[in-house]
Design a protein around this motif. Sequence first.
Motif, PDB file in Angstrom:
ATOM      1  N   PRO A  78       0.792  -1.225   0.000  1.00 38.41           N
ATOM      2  CA  PRO A  78       0.000   0.000   0.000  1.00 38.41           C
ATOM      3  C   PRO A  78       0.826   1.278   0.000  1.00 38.41           C
ATOM      4  CG  PRO A  78      -0.076  -1.027   2.155  1.00 38.41           C
ATOM      5  CD  PRO A  78       0.652  -1.971   1.242  1.00 38.41           C
ATOM      6  N   ALA A  79       2.026   1.243   0.526  1.00 37.68           N
ATOM      7  CA  ALA A  79       2.848   2.454   0.590  1.00 37.68           C
ATOM      8  C   ALA A  79       3.609   2.698  -0.703  1.00 37.68           C
ATOM      9  CB  ALA A  79       3.831   2.354   1.751  1.00 37.68           C
ATOM     10  N   PHE A  80       3.636   1.716  -1.576  1.00 37.11           N
ATOM     11  CA  PHE A  80       4.442   1.815  -2.794  1.00 37.11           C
ATOM     12  C   PHE A  80       3.703   2.625  -3.847  1.00 37.11           C
ATOM     13  CE2 PHE A  80       7.934   0.591  -5.314  1.00 37.11           C
ATOM     14  CZ  PHE A  80       7.463   0.374  -6.600  1.00 37.11           C
ATOM     15  N   ARG A  81       4.285   3.715  -4.265  1.00 41.98           N
ATOM     16  CA  ARG A  81       3.680   4.549  -5.307  1.00 41.98           C
ATOM     17  C   ARG A  81       4.695   4.925  -6.376  1.00 41.98           C
ATOM     18  NH1 ARG A  81      -0.126   2.586  -3.562  1.00 41.98           N
ATOM     19  NH2 ARG A  81      -1.745   3.517  -2.312  1.00 41.98           N
ATOM     20  N   GLY A  82       5.817   4.216  -6.429  1.00 42.23           N
ATOM     21  CA  GLY A  82       6.797   4.492  -7.456  1.00 42.23           C
ATOM     22  C   GLY A  82       7.832   5.542  -7.075  1.00 42.23           C
ATOM     23  N   ARG A  83       7.557   6.344  -6.054  1.00 37.29           N
ATOM     24  CA  ARG A  83       8.491   7.395  -5.661  1.00 37.29           C
ATOM     25  C   ARG A  83       9.220   7.061  -4.364  1.00 37.29           C
ATOM     26  NH1 ARG A  83       3.739  10.267  -6.240  1.00 37.29           N
ATOM     27  NH2 ARG A  83       3.381  10.803  -8.382  1.00 37.29           N
ATOM     28  N   PRO A  85      11.588   4.754  -2.038  1.00 40.96           N
ATOM     29  CA  PRO A  85      12.616   3.734  -2.244  1.00 40.96           C
ATOM     30  C   PRO A  85      12.154   2.354  -1.774  1.00 40.96           C
ATOM     31  CG  PRO A  85      13.529   5.681  -1.180  1.00 40.96           C
ATOM     32  CD  PRO A  85      12.042   5.845  -1.191  1.00 40.96           C
ATOM     33  N   VAL A  86      12.289   1.363  -2.652  1.00 38.32           N
ATOM     34  CA  VAL A  86      11.847   0.002  -2.369  1.00 38.32           C
ATOM     35  C   VAL A  86      12.978  -0.958  -2.701  1.00 38.32           C
ATOM     36  CG1 VAL A  86      10.219  -1.811  -3.027  1.00 38.32           C
ATOM     37  CG2 VAL A  86       9.436   0.541  -2.837  1.00 38.32           C
ATOM     38  N   LEU A  87      13.147  -1.953  -1.853  1.00 42.32           N
ATOM     39  CA  LEU A  87      14.135  -3.003  -2.085  1.00 42.32           C
ATOM     40  C   LEU A  87      13.391  -4.327  -2.116  1.00 42.32           C
ATOM     41  CD1 LEU A  87      17.094  -4.103  -2.123  1.00 42.32           C
ATOM     42  CD2 LEU A  87      16.908  -4.221   0.366  1.00 42.32           C
ATOM     43  N   GLU A  92      16.463 -17.489   1.749  1.00 39.41           N
ATOM     44  CA  GLU A  92      16.045 -18.870   2.003  1.00 39.41           C
ATOM     45  C   GLU A  92      14.703 -19.203   1.362  1.00 39.41           C
ATOM     46  OE1 GLU A  92      16.352 -19.609   6.211  1.00 39.41           O
ATOM     47  OE2 GLU A  92      18.542 -19.357   6.168  1.00 39.41           O
ATOM     48  N   GLY A  93      14.511 -18.746   0.124  1.00 35.89           N
ATOM     49  CA  GLY A  93      13.303 -19.074  -0.636  1.00 35.89           C
ATOM     50  C   GLY A  93      12.137 -18.124  -0.444  1.00 35.89           C
ATOM     51  N   ASP A  94      12.221 -17.203   0.509  1.00 40.55           N
ATOM     52  CA  ASP A  94      11.154 -16.232   0.731  1.00 40.55           C
ATOM     53  C   ASP A  94      11.503 -14.922   0.032  1.00 40.55           C
ATOM     54  OD1 ASP A  94       9.578 -17.901   2.380  1.00 40.55           O
ATOM     55  OD2 ASP A  94      10.802 -17.389   4.121  1.00 40.55           O
ATOM     56  N   ILE A  95      10.483 -14.265  -0.502  1.00 40.03           N
ATOM     57  CA  ILE A  95      10.654 -12.970  -1.173  1.00 40.03           C
ATOM     58  C   ILE A  95      10.212 -11.878  -0.198  1.00 40.03           C
ATOM     59  CG2 ILE A  95       9.963 -11.542  -3.132  1.00 40.03           C
ATOM     60  CD1 ILE A  95      11.517 -14.064  -3.910  1.00 40.03           C
ATOM     61  N   PHE A  96      11.051 -10.859  -0.039  1.00 39.20           N
ATOM     62  CA  PHE A  96      10.750  -9.738   0.843  1.00 39.20           C
ATOM     63  C   PHE A  96      10.748  -8.442   0.038  1.00 39.20           C
ATOM     64  CE2 PHE A  96      12.615 -12.976   3.527  1.00 39.20           C
ATOM     65  CZ  PHE A  96      11.779 -12.964   4.630  1.00 39.20           C
ATOM     66  N   VAL A  97       9.716  -7.633   0.261  1.00 43.15           N
ATOM     67  CA  VAL A  97       9.641  -6.288  -0.320  1.00 43.15           C
ATOM     68  C   VAL A  97       9.767  -5.329   0.847  1.00 43.15           C
ATOM     69  CG1 VAL A  97       8.259  -4.630  -1.608  1.00 43.15           C
ATOM     70  CG2 VAL A  97       8.217  -7.058  -2.240  1.00 43.15           C
ATOM     71  N   ILE A  98      10.783  -4.489   0.802  1.00 43.28           N
ATOM     72  CA  ILE A  98      11.074  -3.575   1.900  1.00 43.28           C
ATOM     73  C   ILE A  98      10.825  -2.149   1.411  1.00 43.28           C
ATOM     74  CG2 ILE A  98      12.854  -2.757   3.486  1.00 43.28           C
ATOM     75  CD1 ILE A  98      14.189  -5.617   2.802  1.00 43.28           C
ATOM     76  N   VAL A  99       9.978  -1.430   2.108  1.00 44.84           N
ATOM     77  CA  VAL A  99       9.668  -0.054   1.767  1.00 44.84           C
ATOM     78  C   VAL A  99      10.342   0.841   2.781  1.00 44.84           C
ATOM     79  CG1 VAL A  99       7.839   1.654   1.445  1.00 44.84           C
ATOM     80  CG2 VAL A  99       7.450  -0.731   0.805  1.00 44.84           C
ATOM     81  N   TYR A 100      11.127   1.785   2.280  1.00 42.55           N
ATOM     82  CA  TYR A 100      11.835   2.699   3.165  1.00 42.55           C
ATOM     83  C   TYR A 100      10.921   3.846   3.571  1.00 42.55           C
ATOM     84  CZ  TYR A 100      16.132   0.353   1.918  1.00 42.55           C
ATOM     85  OH  TYR A 100      17.096  -0.581   1.749  1.00 42.55           O
ATOM     86  N   LYS A 101      10.951   4.187   4.847  1.00 39.00           N
ATOM     87  CA  LYS A 101      10.177   5.300   5.352  1.00 39.00           C
ATOM     88  C   LYS A 101      11.053   6.552   5.242  1.00 39.00           C
ATOM     89  CE  LYS A 101       7.042   6.211   9.085  1.00 39.00           C
ATOM     90  NZ  LYS A 101       6.545   5.724  10.358  1.00 39.00           N
ATOM     91  N   LEU A 102      10.526   7.553   4.568  1.00 37.70           N
ATOM     92  CA  LEU A 102      11.280   8.783   4.391  1.00 37.70           C
ATOM     93  C   LEU A 102      10.902   9.795   5.469  1.00 37.70           C
ATOM     94  CD1 LEU A 102      10.999   9.179   0.541  1.00 37.70           C
ATOM     95  CD2 LEU A 102      12.892   8.249   1.847  1.00 37.70           C
TER      96      LEU A 102
END
Length: 104
Positions: A78-83, A85-87, A92-102
């Motif tokens: 929900p926080a991802f809007r293209g602007r 920073p996201v990693l 170990e087989g799991d996918i993580f999406v990390i959203v940086y708080k500015l």
Amino acid sequence: MVISYPQISSCASVVIDTWRPGETVWTTHWFKNQLPKRIWGKCVFSNGMFYCLSTCGYLGVFDPSKSTWNILPVKPCPAFRGRIPVLMTEHEGDIFVIVYKLYM
């Protein structure tokens, strides 16, 4: 295996090019973009599949052994809007999406 997914200006299709050691040419895979006007950016490899994150936070998966492309049935970040920073990473087989708080 090496993949490339060039961005098409119309975004009507997802194009994934693949190359394997020993091959002399790239193989191009065309898929209808299930999320019109979305561009696929970040990509990680896990358990034989490539996971790609769209600019609107959806997660797609390319299975090179079956030549298939699907959007995973998970809520987009929900926080991802293209602007923001996201990693995206694999551990170990799991996918993580990390959203940086500015902080301003």
